[in-house]
Design a protein around this motif. Structure first.
Motif, short mmCIF file in Angstrom:
data_model
loop_
_atom_site.label_atom_id
_atom_site.label_comp_id
_atom_site.label_asym_id
_atom_site.label_seq_id
_atom_site.Cartn_x
_atom_site.Cartn_y
_atom_site.Cartn_z
N LEU A 1 -18.32 41.33 10.84
CA LEU A 1 -18.95 42.57 10.37
C LEU A 1 -17.96 43.44 9.60
O LEU A 1 -16.85 43.69 10.06
CB LEU A 1 -19.49 43.35 11.58
N GLY A 2 -18.39 43.87 8.41
CA GLY A 2 -17.59 44.81 7.62
C GLY A 2 -18.45 46.01 7.27
O GLY A 2 -19.61 45.84 6.87
N VAL A 3 -17.90 47.22 7.43
CA VAL A 3 -18.65 48.43 7.12
C VAL A 3 -17.76 49.37 6.31
O VAL A 3 -16.71 49.78 6.77
CB VAL A 3 -19.13 49.14 8.41
N MET A 4 -18.19 49.68 5.11
CA MET A 4 -17.40 50.59 4.27
C MET A 4 -17.67 52.03 4.66
O MET A 4 -18.74 52.38 5.16
CB MET A 4 -17.73 50.38 2.79
N ASP A 5 -16.66 52.87 4.42
CA ASP A 5 -16.77 54.28 4.76
C ASP A 5 -16.54 55.12 3.51
O ASP A 5 -15.43 55.16 2.97
CB ASP A 5 -15.74 54.63 5.84
N PHE A 6 -17.62 55.79 3.06
CA PHE A 6 -17.52 56.59 1.84
C PHE A 6 -16.55 57.76 2.01
O PHE A 6 -16.00 58.27 1.03
CB PHE A 6 -18.90 57.09 1.41
N ALA A 7 -16.32 58.17 3.25
CA ALA A 7 -15.42 59.30 3.50
C ALA A 7 -13.96 58.94 3.23
O ALA A 7 -13.12 59.82 3.06
CB ALA A 7 -15.58 59.80 4.93
N PHE A 8 -13.63 57.65 3.17
CA PHE A 8 -12.26 57.24 2.90
C PHE A 8 -12.13 56.97 1.40
O PHE A 8 -12.55 55.93 0.90
CB PHE A 8 -11.88 55.98 3.70
N PHE A 9 -11.57 57.93 0.65
CA PHE A 9 -11.36 57.78 -0.79
C PHE A 9 -12.61 57.31 -1.52
O PHE A 9 -12.56 56.40 -2.34
CB PHE A 9 -10.21 56.80 -1.05
#
Lengths: 280, 276
Positions: free
Chosen positions: B119-127
């Motif tokens: 599972l991979g989940v991107m985080d818009f809050a990081f850059f």
């Protein structure tokens, strides 16, 4: 601990003017265009049209060719030399149809074990309404994926402007060559300046910060070899520039001779996997 | 002690922002508490708002099954990049401090309705969820793990695109990640890509669009170039629903638009069709 050994670009004071000068040279309309390279590098060329889905995108030209007795598939961005040509081929800004045509042609080359040679010269993929509707993002993604898995050698030459994803879509090569005055960047200096400096006029600063010249990119490991240009640049002497390109392409193809085509995707993946400096 | 008594600070009145959430799509004012209790979904227009990677993992993985990997793979300042507002290295370090995360994607293994997945989940809050070299490396390693342990690959994207502060090496992560997910698919494993609001540029034009299934949530924005860039190029106004997931589905690039509360069950159901 992840061993991250970033390949640092040469640490020197940013020479804003120098980098922007190179950008201007790379964009010089007097530089050789794809049709010039085809005429001067290839002994013959048979163009193939269309993506078999919707269109024939003139911004991306594909065809089989002979370079120094070697049969290859050529695929490249075409900016055009005259105003009429510029309009017809959209200044080298491809639509999804162009990338899909390239994928189709590359699959054909793979089928008959013909090496692929790509020529990159584009401001970027076209940012238009129809481009989005026909899936510009999907087309670029799929082109990158397709190239990564090709079981035939791929040599890429960045001849002028390597504009972001629109360039990379045909630049997933086993060997990546770059002309001395070409540039290759994740974003145009103007675009980067508009976002990070909030002022498009700061493009020279952005150009220097982005490290987009051939020498910087070679130091970063993104290109394998720099193709020297004649004095004053490729725009001063098309024949000499083309001769240097021909020599470099043939040398790169020779390096890939005898490599088992089945092993190429893994080697190509390993090459791109290293970019960014991590070792697993 | 100072020579005068410092007056007691007045009781803090919570800011409007702390109490209310404005829906970016329909403009509705929603009490913050109601917004978060509703999984950050607008109760009026059903816009599925942005959520952090950890919250997404909690909604997707079976409780207690997520094991994070490669947390030590982080950003690198390959270019010694600096712009008008300062050095990238400092800004990235500050982002790590602020978010508690070390890259724009969280990766690991988990069970999803009992099915082991990568599972991979991107985080818009990081850059801005940008694709940096650390992001690309985490995705490549996640793909390695999926292949080695025969796990289906599930990635939730949220990104403005490539991380320009990492220059050409950030662009090269598009090639690296696209090739990596291709290897997963070639290994006979499914790759489910969920493009969440927003997914643009170098991320939509690489691994995010390459799923065996491309899913999204209601009213997400997905595209290659941004709306303003396109409007400036073609000098025309674009339709209001341009680049929404619904628009992309109509044009053939999205398999299904799935509500946030149904996403986990939907993915599990699809994986079962594929024999997992």
């Amino acid at each position: 601990m992840a061993k991250n050994t970033p390949a640092k670009a040469p640490a020197r004071a940013p020479k804003a003017k120098d980098a922007m000068e190179t950008v201007k040279t790379a964009r010089d309309p007097a530089r050789p265009h794809l049709r010039d390279y085809i005429r001067l590098v290839c002994d013959d060329f048979t163009e193939l049209h269309g993506d078999r889905l919707a269109k024939d995108d003139r911004a991306l030209v594909c065809g089989f060719a002979t370079i120094g007795k070697r049969k290859v598939l050529v695929a490249g961005h075409n900016k055009g030399a005259t105003v009429e040509e510029n309009m017809e081929c959209n200044f080298g800004m491809a639509n999804p149809d162009g990338y899909r045509k390239a994928m189709r042609a590359m699959a054909l080359a793979e089928k008959f074990h013909v090496p692929v040679v790509t020529f990159v010269d584009t401001p970027g993929a076209y940012p238009g309404r129809e481009a989005e509707e026909r899936g510009q993002a999907e087309a670029i993604a799929k082109a990158i994926e397709t190239m990564s898995a090709l079981k035939t050698p791929v040599v890429t030459v960045i001849t002028g402007e390597g504009g972001s994803g629109g360039a990379l879509a045909i630049a997933v090569g086993d060997r990546i060559l770059m002309l001395e005055n070409a540039v290759y960047s994740v974003i145009s200096p103007e675009g980067c300046a508009g976002i990070l400096w909030r002022d498009g006029a700061k493009a020279p600063e952005a150009a220097a910060a982005l490290k987009i010249t051939a020498h910087d990119l070679k130091a970063l490991g993104a290109v394998d070899a720099i193709v020297p240009e004649p004095p004053g640049g490729a725009q001063k002497d098309h024949a000499a520039a083309a001769a240097a390109v021909k020599k470099a392409v043939l040398a790169a193809l020779k390096e890939l001779d005898g490599v088992d085509p089945e092993s190429l995707p893994a080697a190509r993946y390993a090459k791109f996997r290293r970019m960014g400096g991590f070792s697993a | 002690m100072g020579w005068y008594a410092k007056p007691a600070a007045p009781a803090k009145i919570p800011s409007a922002k702390a109490l209310w959430q404005t829906c970016p799509r329909c403009g509705a004012y929603v009490p913050r508490r109601e917004w978060t209790d509703n999984l950050s979904i607008c109760p009026r227009c059903n816009y599925h708002g942005r959520i952090g990677a950890r919250d997404r993992v909690a909604m997707t993985a079976d409780p207690g099954t997520f094991a994070e990997t490669d947390r030590d793979v982080s950003f690198s300042d390959h270019l010694s990049f600096s712009d008008a507002s300062g050095a990238y290295a400092e800004k990235a370090a500050a982002t790590v401090q602020k978010t508690g995360e070390t890259e724009s994607i969280l990766t690991g293994t988990a069970k999803l309705d009992g099915i082991p997945v990568a599972l991979g989940v991107m985080d818009f809050a990081f850059f801005g969820g940008s694709l940096g070299t650390g992001t690309g490396e985490r995705i490549a390693r996640l793909c390695d793990r999926a292949i080695a342990e025969r796990r289906p690959l599930v990635i939730f994207s949220a990104s403005g695109g490539a991380r320009m502060q990492e220059g050409i090496l950030s662009l090269m992560q598009m090639a690296k990640t696209s090739a990596a997910v291709r290897r997963v698919k070639d290994a006979g494993l499914p790759y489910i890509s969920v493009l969440t609001d927003p997914t643009y540029g170098g991320v939509s034009a690489s691994f995010a669009m390459l799923g065996d299934l491309n899913l999204t949530e209601p009213k997400s924005l997905i595209g290659f170039a941004g709306r303003r860039v396109i409007e400036n190029t073609i000098r025309q106004k674009l339709p209001p629903d341009f680049q929404t997931g619904e628009y992309l589905l109509d044009h053939g690039f999205i398999d299904s638009i799935v509500e946030r509360r149904d996403m986990k069950a939907f993915i599990a159901k699809m994986l079962r069709y594929f024999g997992f």
